[in-house]
Design an enzyme around this catalytic site. Structure first.
Site, PDB file in Angstrom:
ATOM      1  N   SER A 203       0.548  -1.191   0.109  1.00  0.00           N
ATOM      2  CA  SER A 203       0.327  -0.185  -0.197  1.00  0.00           C
ATOM      3  C   SER A 203       0.939   1.364   0.010  1.00  0.00           C
ATOM      4  O   SER A 203       2.010   1.001   0.161  1.00  0.00           O
ATOM      5  CB  SER A 203      -1.184  -0.216   1.496  1.00  0.00           C
ATOM      6  OG  SER A 203      -0.143   0.507   2.446  1.00  0.00           O
TER       7      SER A 203
ATOM      8  N   CYS B  13      -3.630  -5.219  -8.124  1.00  0.00           N
ATOM      9  CA  CYS B  13      -3.159  -4.124  -8.770  1.00  0.00           C
ATOM     10  C   CYS B  13      -3.190  -3.389  -9.330  1.00  0.00           C
ATOM     11  O   CYS B  13      -2.853  -2.020 -10.000  1.00  0.00           O
ATOM     12  CB  CYS B  13      -1.563  -3.942  -8.022  1.00  0.00           C
ATOM     13  SG  CYS B  13      -0.312  -4.550  -8.646  1.00  0.00           S
TER      14      CYS B  13
HETATM   15  P1  NAD Z   1       0.231  -3.719   2.880  1.00  0.00           P
HETATM   16  O1  NAD Z   1       0.977  -2.148   2.774  1.00  0.00           O
HETATM   17  O2  NAD Z   1      -0.744  -3.125   4.142  1.00  0.00           O
HETATM   18  O3  NAD Z   1       1.120  -4.920   3.438  1.00  0.00           O
HETATM   19  C1  NAD Z   1       2.490  -4.756   2.530  1.00  0.00           C
HETATM   20  C2  NAD Z   1       3.514  -5.321   3.239  1.00  0.00           C
HETATM   21  O4  NAD Z   1       3.896  -4.323   4.204  1.00  0.00           O
HETATM   22  C3  NAD Z   1       3.584  -6.666   4.489  1.00  0.00           C
HETATM   23  O5  NAD Z   1       4.225  -7.364   4.262  1.00  0.00           O
HETATM   24  C4  NAD Z   1       3.161  -6.004   6.469  1.00  0.00           C
HETATM   25  O6  NAD Z   1       3.553  -6.778   6.769  1.00  0.00           O
HETATM   26  C5  NAD Z   1       4.171  -4.163   5.492  1.00  0.00           C
HETATM   27  N1  NAD Z   1       3.640  -2.790   6.329  1.00  0.00           N
HETATM   28  C6  NAD Z   1       2.141  -2.643   6.218  1.00  0.00           C
HETATM   29  N2  NAD Z   1       1.895  -1.969   6.995  1.00  0.00           N
HETATM   30  C7  NAD Z   1       2.623  -1.560   7.546  1.00  0.00           C
HETATM   31  C8  NAD Z   1       3.687  -0.146   8.424  1.00  0.00           C
HETATM   32  N3  NAD Z   1       2.272   0.886   8.589  1.00  0.00           N
HETATM   33  N4  NAD Z   1       4.756  -0.504   8.649  1.00  0.00           N
HETATM   34  C9  NAD Z   1       5.521  -1.127   7.990  1.00  0.00           C
HETATM   35  N5  NAD Z   1       5.293  -1.913   6.932  1.00  0.00           N
HETATM   36  C10 NAD Z   1       3.751  -2.205   7.190  1.00  0.00           C
HETATM   37  O7  NAD Z   1      -0.013  -3.463   1.469  1.00  0.00           O
HETATM   38  P2  NAD Z   1      -1.043  -5.367   1.397  1.00  0.00           P
HETATM   39  O8  NAD Z   1      -3.047  -4.586   2.336  1.00  0.00           O
HETATM   40  O9  NAD Z   1      -0.843  -6.486   1.818  1.00  0.00           O
HETATM   41  O10 NAD Z   1      -1.701  -5.158  -0.258  1.00  0.00           O
HETATM   42  C11 NAD Z   1      -2.366  -4.079  -1.199  1.00  0.00           C
HETATM   43  C12 NAD Z   1      -2.055  -2.803  -1.627  1.00  0.00           C
HETATM   44  O11 NAD Z   1      -0.606  -3.744  -2.130  1.00  0.00           O
HETATM   45  C13 NAD Z   1      -2.425  -2.743  -2.433  1.00  0.00           C
HETATM   46  O12 NAD Z   1      -2.305  -0.950  -1.954  1.00  0.00           O
HETATM   47  C14 NAD Z   1      -2.141  -2.561  -4.124  1.00  0.00           C
HETATM   48  O13 NAD Z   1      -2.576  -1.704  -4.871  1.00  0.00           O
HETATM   49  C15 NAD Z   1      -0.453  -2.488  -3.805  1.00  0.00           C
HETATM   50  N6  NAD Z   1       0.122  -3.600  -4.842  1.00  0.00           N
HETATM   51  C16 NAD Z   1       0.810  -3.017  -5.603  1.00  0.00           C
HETATM   52  C17 NAD Z   1       1.187  -3.565  -6.289  1.00  0.00           C
HETATM   53  C18 NAD Z   1       1.967  -3.328  -7.890  1.00  0.00           C
HETATM   54  O14 NAD Z   1       2.840  -3.543  -7.992  1.00  0.00           O
HETATM   55  N7  NAD Z   1       1.869  -2.061  -7.651  1.00  0.00           N
HETATM   56  C19 NAD Z   1       1.015  -5.825  -6.798  1.00  0.00           C
HETATM   57  C20 NAD Z   1       0.284  -6.177  -5.657  1.00  0.00           C
HETATM   58  C21 NAD Z   1      -0.200  -5.279  -4.636  1.00  0.00           C
END
Ligand code: NAD
Length: 520
Positions: A248, A303
């Protein structure tokens, strides 16, 4: 309770793969080539999104366990970097075959933890496998550059691995996204610490075992489970040289800033709002099916999902037919025959989709199809929502924010230029598509639209991994993309050597020259 079919798959996965838990036990870490129990005092539940049955508890790995994993990756680096490229290529060949052989097991783990349909889960594995296949060609892609720059003098540019690298993955592609990093980081001679999403650790555990079976030495890949604390540890640990993040916006910005402030390379792929322009000259049947598939597939949790369609001119009259097609999609558990959409990842994600979709009416838009109150008779406790289609626009929450669920926003435009303007003004720039039968229209779209990954009659234009990921604007931070040639740039640094080998001491003056040398 798990459904019958899910229960039998869960037993199968857990009995075959050491690190996984699918029946309420604990997920392990993978350190120094072994699956180890964490001594964490805090654990997170992994629930089946179709039933809420407890599959596993994931450790919030302790700081000292994390330190040990990084130390292990650091210790493995000198020997691994000394292996020849051909040796590392052999590991990739074997990994490729093993991933193909065990694709169904990985897909089962994905359906259980993430909820997507089994066919879609196999696609998740396949897209990661394709990165391994590109990594197999590393002996060609890593060919070095060398020229004679002056008489008897050569300059040679060689790529060197960075050392310990790290990858932080999201929940929506439990196999593909770890596999964006594992093959490219390791084939180039680095070691890697992977932190999978705490919601979907199973696929990473299976992949770790396959890497080991493929001949990857101990410590080259370590997998540590956890959440924010481990992520911060990755950002701060001076032994880690580079971070690949996908997830995210909020987490990505935090990791990008914290990691780069600590002198690391960081590549971060973030959120998206991908638009498709529907031109009135498009092949209607093909376009409507493509848009419905790309908007609602994986319950919109991709995504590169199409989350906005801009209907131009007469194509606006096709929207009711799009609604009809959306209604035909079957929402059910991922193992069910004929299921098109599975559940969302969590009850919170479902509530968010409901709230953002519902906000459209309060903000002056229109709900054309409301799937948010969908209740599955077979899965009464699942996080299900059905497809929704809404009319909304800039300034409204449902348009401005990434919903990450099966809600498609419809916008209307009179001309192609107006449609392109919507895309160019949007903060995100992951992907955009156009449906048209006119080559000149398509060409103009490709030239003028500002998004990184474009589809012409292709709804989800993710480039295959011989190309690099090319999202832009607010969808990325950092300037070196994932996989393809970009991965070589991300995971290696250049070293140039210039050498002079002259047979005789010809024309050498008695006096030292202090001038900047000019090549001759
Ligand atoms: P997320 O950001 O909640 O989690 C991703 C990772 O970050 C996890 O491993 C999590 O443990 C860690 N994380 C979460 N919050 C954090 C914080 N506050 N501080 C540090 N680390 C943290 O994302 P998600 O919900 O697992 O995935 C969905 C998101 O990913 C969507 O926004 C989607 O668009 C994006 N995404 C982007 C792509 C791309 O290539 N652009 C591909 C897949 C997913």
């Amino acid at each position: 309770q798990l459904s019958q079919i899910a229960l039998s798959r869960a037993k199968d996965v857990e009995s075959k793969w050491q690190g996984t838990s699918m029946l309420g036990g604990t997920t392990k870490n993978f350190v120094d080539g072994k699956f180890v129990d964490s001594s964490a005092s805090s654990w997170l539940d992994v629930n089946d999104p179709s039933t809420q049955a407890l599959l596993s508890k994931v450790p919030l790995t302790t700081q000292s366990e994390f330190d040990a994993a990084v130390a292990n990756a650091e210790a493995a680096f000198p020997a691994w970097r000394e292996t020849s490229l051909l040796t590392r290529q052999q590991v990739m060949f074997k990994l490729q075959a093993l991933l193909r052989e065990h694709m169904d097991d990985i897909a089962n783990a994905i359906v259980l933890e993430q909820g997507k349909t089994f066919a879609d889960a196999k696609g998740d594995v396949l897209r990661g496998l394709q990165v391994v296949e590109v990594a197999c060609g590393v002996t060609s892609t890593m060919l070095e550059e060398r020229i004679e720059v002056s008489k008897d003098m050569d300059t040679y540019a060689r790529r060197e691995p960075l050392g310990v690298t790290a990858a932080i993955a999201p929940f929506n592609f439990p196999a593909m996204i770890p596999l964006w990093s594992i093959p490219m980081a390791t084939v180039t001679g680095n070691t890697l610490v992977l932190k999978p999403s705490e919601r979907v650790p199973g696929a990473s555990m299976i992949i770790a075992e396959l890497c080991q079976r493929a001949g990857m030495p101990k410590g080259v890949l370590n997998v540590v489970n956890g959440a924010v604390d481990i992520v911060n540890g990755i950002c701060d640990d001076p032994r880690i040289k580079a971070i690949s993040f996908v997830g995210s916006d909020k987490a990505g910005a935090h990791i990008y800033h914290r990691g780069t402030q600590n002198g690391k390379r960081v590549q971060a792929n973030l959120g998206a709002k991908n638009h498709a322009i529907l031109m009135p000259d498009a092949n209607k049947n093909f376009a409507l099916n493509s848009i419905a598939g790309a908007a609602f597939g994986a319950a919109g949790q991709r995504c590169m999902a199409l989350s906005v369609v801009v209907a131009v001119g007469e194509a606006q009259s096709w929207v009711p037919e799009l609604v009809e097609r959306a209604k035909q999609l079957k929402v059910s558990g991922g193992f069910e025959e004929g299921a098109d959409l599975g559940p969302l990842i969590s009850p919170a994600a479902r509530d968010r989709v409901r709230s953002l979709t519902g906000s459209v009416e309060q903000e002056g838009g229109k709900i054309l199809l409301d799937g948010t109150d969908f209740a599955s008779p077979d899965y009464p406790n699942g996080n299900f929502v059905g497809p929704s289609i809404v009319e909304a626009g800039p300034g409204m929450k449902a348009y401005d924010q990434e919903i990450f669920g099966p809600t498609l926003v419809v916008l209307k435009a009179d001309t192609l230029d107006q449609a392109v303007e919507y895309i160019n003004k949007n903060k995100y720039g992951n992907g955009a598509a156009i449906f048209t039968t006119n080559g000149a229209t398509a060409r103009k779209f490709e030239k003028t639209v500002n998004a990184g990954q474009l589809g012409v009659n292709v709804p989800v234009p993710v480039p295959l991994p011989m190309f690099a990921w090319s999202g832009n604007k607010g969808s990325v931070m950092g300037d070196i993309g994932f996989y393809g040639k970009s991965a070589l740039n991300f995971y290696t640094s250049y070293k140039t050597s210039t050498s002079l080998w002259r047979a005789e001491d010809a024309n050498m003056s008695e006096r030292a020259s202090v001038n900047m040398p000019t090549m001759s």
